[in-house]
Design a protein around this motif. Structure first.
Motif: not given
Length: 260
Positions: A166-176
């Protein structure tokens, strides 16, 4: 493979994710049991799933991430190489790292992902974006995802060879942080505590429901929708500002993405 039960594990403050999960379920020929984590529980339930259970996880995307309250519940869930599928819903902008985060988290807890899907839906804060989605066309796609999962469950003797990417990146984007925190009109509030019961994070004090814990509030606005006295609302100025921001980056015609 002969399966035992379908276990539905979802977090759905406004009900949209639940609607999608239930639509998928219609085409899976297993007896189902639901675990609704949008009903706040101070003491998190410890749940163990069998190897022949099939678990359907469902969450809404919050600023490109899995909602933090759901991750708290997930800490108490354990699979035994239990097959599962992932459903995420998002308000026609982007789901960014949420699907990858959810996949990684459930795998860490002993689950085997055999299917995943991301469905664009009506935005929970600015409801004119993606209005009335899932619509009839969306429901057909959702139904078909359920059909594909059911076929896989029946046809496969083992899920070991299935590798879902599945798509996505690490590290994950900062939690808003929550975009909108409801305010209370003390002249209208009757302290009926309906908001306390409906809050999925326990951000409202049962002894003083007019008080909101801003650290716990995720800005889902469920308390605003459920307040019969209309004592809860959000700043119109902030809402208009959010609309302008989202309207420039959201696409009402976003299409679902299926990963099998």
């Amino acid at each position: 493979m002969k399966m035992n039960e379908l276990k539905l594990v979802y977090f759905s403050p406004t009900g949209t994710t639940r609607k999608v999960v239930m639509e998928v379920t219609k085409n899976i020929t297993l007896k189902s049991v639901s675990f609704d984590f949008s009903i706040h529980k101070e003491k998190k339930p410890s749940l163990n799933f069998k190897k022949d259970d099939f678990v359907l996880f469902g969450i809404p995307v919050y600023s490109g991430r899995v909602p933090a309250p759901f991750l708290e519940y997930l800490e108490y869930l354990n699979g035994n190489d239990t097959p599962c599928a992932l459903v995420i819903t998002y308000g026609c902008r982007a789901y960014e790292d949420a699907l990858l985060e959810l996949k990684t988290e459930v795998e860490t807890h002993g689950f085997k992902v055999i299917g995943a899907a991301a469905f664009p839906t009506e935005h929970s804060l600015v409801r004119s974006i993606g209005m009335s989605r899932p619509n009839k066309a969306d429901l057909k796609v959702i139904d078909d995802f359920g059909v594909q999962l059911n076929r896989r469950l029946k046809q496969e003797d083992s899920f070991d060879s299935i590798a879902i990417t599945v798509p996505g990146n690490t590290p994950y984007k900062k939690r808003g942080k929550a975009s909108l925190i409801p305010k209370v009109d003390v002249t209208l509030c009757t302290e009926c505590k309906n908001c306390v019961k409906s809050c999925p994070t326990g951000a409202l004090d049962p002894k003083n429901p007019k008080k909101i814990d801003k650290k716990k509030c995720i800005g889902c606005l469920k308390c605003v929708r459920n307040c019969k006295q209309k004592a809860r609302s959000v700043s119109e100025l902030k809402l208009r500002s959010l609309y302008k921001k989202l309207n420039s980056v959201c696409d009402n015609n976003k299409q679902a993405e299926i990963f099998m």
